[in-house]
Write an enzyme that holds these catalytic residues in place. Sequence first.
Site, PDB file in Angstrom:
ATOM      1  N   CYS A   1      -2.572 -29.216  19.975  1.00 39.30           N
ATOM      2  CA  CYS A   1      -2.507 -29.952  21.247  1.00 39.30           C
ATOM      3  C   CYS A   1      -3.461 -29.430  22.312  1.00 39.30           C
ATOM      4  CB  CYS A   1      -1.106 -29.884  21.836  1.00 39.30           C
ATOM      5  SG  CYS A   1       0.199 -30.490  20.772  1.00 39.30           S
TER       6      CYS A   1
ATOM      7  N   CYS B   1       3.133 -29.622  23.285  1.00 45.81           N
ATOM      8  CA  CYS B   1       4.357 -29.980  22.549  1.00 45.81           C
ATOM      9  C   CYS B   1       5.236 -28.753  22.355  1.00 45.81           C
ATOM     10  CB  CYS B   1       4.025 -30.631  21.210  1.00 45.81           C
ATOM     11  SG  CYS B   1       3.623 -29.470  19.887  1.00 45.81           S
TER      12      CYS B   1
ATOM     13  N   GLU C   1      -6.204 -40.135  25.169  1.00 47.41           N
ATOM     14  CA  GLU C   1      -6.995 -40.376  23.959  1.00 47.41           C
ATOM     15  C   GLU C   1      -8.491 -40.178  24.128  1.00 47.41           C
ATOM     16  OE1 GLU C   1      -5.301 -44.071  21.702  1.00 47.41           O
ATOM     17  OE2 GLU C   1      -5.239 -44.388  23.852  1.00 47.41           O
TER      18      GLU C   1
END
Length: 1196
Positions: A154, A117, A1120
Amino acid sequence: MSHSKESDELVFFVNGRKVIEKNPDPEVNLLFYLRKKLRLPGTKYGCGGGGCGACTVMISRQDFITKKIRHFSVTACLVPICSLYGAAVTTVEGVGSIKTRIHPVQERIAKGHGTQCGFCTPGMVMSIYTLLRNHRESSTEQLMEALGGNLCRCTGYRPIVESGKSFSPSSSCCQMNREGKCCLDQKEKNITFFSLKVCTKLYEKEEFQPLDPTQEFIFPPELMRMADEPQKQILIFHGERTTWISPGTLSELLSLKMKYPKAPLVMGNTCVGLEMTFKDVFHPVILSPARILELFMVTNTKEGLTIGAGLSLAQVKDILTDVVRKLPEEKTQTYRALLKHLRSLAGQQIRNMASLGGHIISRLSTSDLNPILGVGNCVLNVASIEGTQQIPFNDHFLAGMTDANLKPEQVLLSVFIPVSKESVAPQQPPHDPVGRPIMHQSGIKHATGEAVFCDDMPAFSEELFLAVVTSTRPHAKLISIDASEALGLPGVVDVITAQDVPGDNGSQEERLYAQDKVVCVGQIVCTVVADSYTHAKQASKKVKIEYQDVEPVIVSIQDAIKHKSFIGPEKKLEHGNTEEAFQCVDQIIEGEVHFGGQEHFYMETQSVLVVPKVEDKEMDIYVSTQDAAFTQEMVAYALGIPKNRINCHVKRVGGAFGGKLTKPALLAAVAAVAANKTGHPIRFILERADDMLITGGRHPLLGKYKIGFMNNGKIEAADIEYHINGGCTPDESELVIEYALLKLENAYKIPHLRVRGRACKTNLPSNTAFRGFGFPQGAFVTETWMTAVAAKCHLPPEKVRELNMYKTIDRTIHKQEFDPKNLVRCWEKCMENSSYYLRRQAAEEFNQQNYWKKRGIAIIPMKFSVGYPKTFYYQAAALVHIYTDGSVLVAHGGVELGQGINTKMIQVASHELKIPMSYIHLGEMNTVTVPNTIATAASTSADVNGKAVQNACQTLMGRLEPIIRQNPHGSWEDWVNEAFTQSISLSATGYFRGYDAHMDWEKGEGDIFPYFVFGAACSEVEIDCLTGAHKNIRTDIVMDGSFSINPAVDIGQIEGAFTQGLGLYTLEELKYSPEGVLYTRGPKQYKIPSITDIPEELHVSLLTPIQNPIAIYSSKGLGESGMFLGSAVFFAIADAVAAARKQRGLDPSWTMNSPATPERIRMACVDQFTDLVCGSSFQSKFSAVPNDAQCLEQGG
Ligand SMILES: Cc1cc2nc3c(=O)[nH]c(=O)nc-3n(C[C@H](O)[C@H](O)[C@H](O)COP(=O)(O)OP(=O)(O)OC[C@H]3O[C@@H](n4cnc5c(N)ncnc54)[C@H](O)[C@@H]3O)c2cc1C
Ligand code: FES
Ligand code: FES
């Protein structure tokens, strides 16, 4: 002493430019000053309390004594600007820029895939940069130390470390391997994501610019001259409410301390600053002893060391390291104990700022150093205007007893730390871009700080700020809101309540602004609008709310079950005949286990900027969200206007993980109501503490199980019941419980299985989506009973797992057919890569030789079903324009959250249009360009948006094809121009209608998931039975990623998710009061994994790809699934604890709640010391089913 009302001038440098501040306010910190005053938004706000490192900058100063220039990293959020007199500040903008020249640190972190990110990246860059300014050739240990105070949510840290390591001449620039082998070696055993179409090199080391120290800013000569001036002039800065006084000599300091005995002496400000920010402590006068020479002296005699109280903890560490090297070992016991703690005390930035004196005097209960200084018989040298005094550092001092304490007018000058006398205790032994690892599209901009996040946008004209007033009661009627005092304060424009909402105030179940009642602590009651955030926040504290408490207050899952307080009906799945099967098994176990919640802790807090337009009630919403269309909808409903007036813009999101799925819409609507009423643009950025309080997180789960099995470990029947804590509104709770049931079986075939689940409604902030969406909780319970069955059968857990695993084509519990071939391949490969059996044997040998330390190892398989239960959730759209110069603009319905979707979409467009990626641009995502988008979630967004981009590009190529056929040797520009002159449209929308998916809950069956991701992880840990601490020795992960569009991005997703899972299962613990007040509201109380928590060795492999025809280019969504693999660390810890318990003759059928925090590990290793804490009842309590007191704290 000159004491004019006028302030002195504050002089310092920022990025080589002189700053003269004529009216410096002592309450203003450097972070605010950089971002808002100097317009340098590269330095980010992540927590405001020194705990995350997002605001790291470098400060350079000339040392008093050595006259050398010292460069050190600090967290700008805790640096008062007044403390900067004579300092040079370097921010990420000063290091390098895409407009001029990027710095090698920035280049390497970007090209080395160290950014997702990108919100943490400027801070990371500054930490590495500062290290390199001090040590051109730093060791890995120094690098890890330098980065220890920088959190990243992240990446999982490994690529960041590797980028830093690439500066070391001995480094082999390895992206994949921490053993020092090179990533570019294609024969590397544990990198197996190869096929002819997939590139394995993650970057070209040869491309990197060398580090050239001559390019760095020099320390400004003017500051050297200032530092050489005699230190006598008193500096005084008057702020709005506070005066800062910095004396030049000790006698001036002592006189001032006599005059202002209550004034704090601010050194590092890491304690005073926190109290001012988070506890509203106000100081009319602050004294700064930073220029008093006597506080920085060090003397070393044969009796011991005397260290100046003003020296930073980092300097103390250097001094002690030097002394320990020179003295015989038996004399250095205290020094070594201090050093050990100094290595892990906070992060590097805090150690650079915090002073020894500040540490001692603040006497925090959590202090690492004070107990050692006490045991080491240290002495405090203090002074006042009346003379000097020595105070023994003992229990009386630590307890703050008056006769053993400093008097208010006294100053701590130095600390005497004697050499140790005792002997040392013996130690226990110790081209087509698809398939290529393309750098994140914004990687360089992340690293230079030029990537614009929501709060980095420049101020709009007449912009106002919003601060929230939240409920302090868990369940109450709202009697009145009195805003009169708040409205009278400076800068306050308005106070907004439910009455100001022109349209729908949310729904009955989830209000924007509380209406008539409140249902949790942290619910938004009203907001204050003011000309600055400081004014809005100050006024928010003056709003008086009268409540009338309502019973019951439901906090835990157990409370909710008792009061039958649920969200939605019970969900159930069943196959086989469970009751009958229980009659035929050898053994049955029953138990329950609790799984704690999790805070998203995205580095960029919830952020929204609302800009009302003059005409037609139009509004622009700049928002950090995963779901722009939902935000648009909520705002439109709140304002009572059609959606077509609202344009939601999302340029990029600084981490989300599910936490920006539903909540940003609510917050945007709250801000839009304020913008609508005042007619002004509204900036609404949540502080970390408010963000954690208001927004909820992962659902805690209570799992009950009854398992019937044969003596060989074969499980025949299971009856499972799940309850999750949904909080006070439905949000996504029903879907989460559905997913927990659908995915609970994980990798195992249980012939007779019944599972029921229900979401509980409680008076906690509403829990919401979180990476993995119910699977990390549900499958954890399954692995718990697998472990319990193995213990009962006296079998190794991996044998029971293997025995019960799906092996051939079969049906899931919801009767969807699937082929587990890759599951078995991942398991076998993971066994092989990790040398499982050899290492298990080694761990057992280690355990036999060690009583207080134990090693544990666990291997966990995974079947992760990807996707949503409905076809329309998979739809996606894109818009592709070709301009007449040949450049291409792509827009699609996915949001860039750091997961690299934009990079992948450019790769897809480049592949389809057969042009280089440099022709293609991807701007922001907004609801005008692509309407009715589906949330970016469930690991499928790159799949489905990729199909939409592909569809648009194929339409365009279809139109260009006749032209290309006529002129096959022409250029792309020729073909585009020819198309334009032939009036052929160069713009196309693309659409993907979605995968077929359905679920019939009545029948308990459905083909829901387009495909499965399989995996396995093996972790090894070492626990310290005395402290409960654990060390992550090694983890091996094997995943079935099929063909990866971008291996660098996908590996980053796996590692990042694994690290977040490691946090979930072993570190991160939310604590609530019995009334539902969240205590853990920042990184100091809530520990997410830092660089020191990742396994010392981490190996990630992708299986050799096989076709996955359903997804674009046969890829698989990996966002995920890796989260659950973090559970391997948990079960390795459980294995180590089991070894300790076995040695102590305790019950082997024992269960540990998640997370496996040091407290839980310590107490589970029952011994004579835990008996002292809990008495004789303790052992039975912890060896029985885990209904420990923490459940209540977790709201579970
Ligand atoms: C993010 C974060 C993480 C942390 N982690 C840890 C950790 O892991 N372990 C740990 O032990 N601690 C930790 N701390 C606490 C930290 O060690 C202390 O806040 C720090 O040492 C205080 O020093 P300071 O110079 O910043 O104090 P300041 O905030 O400047 O001052 C603190 C107090 O000391 C007084 N004072 C300062 N100098 C003198 C003097 N010479 N004479 C008399 N009074 C004086 C001041 O008046 C004030 O009351 C952490 C802090 C933060 C912000
Ligand atoms: S914002 Fe400064 S450390 Fe988090
Ligand atoms: S890349 Fe580090 S927080 Fe997102």
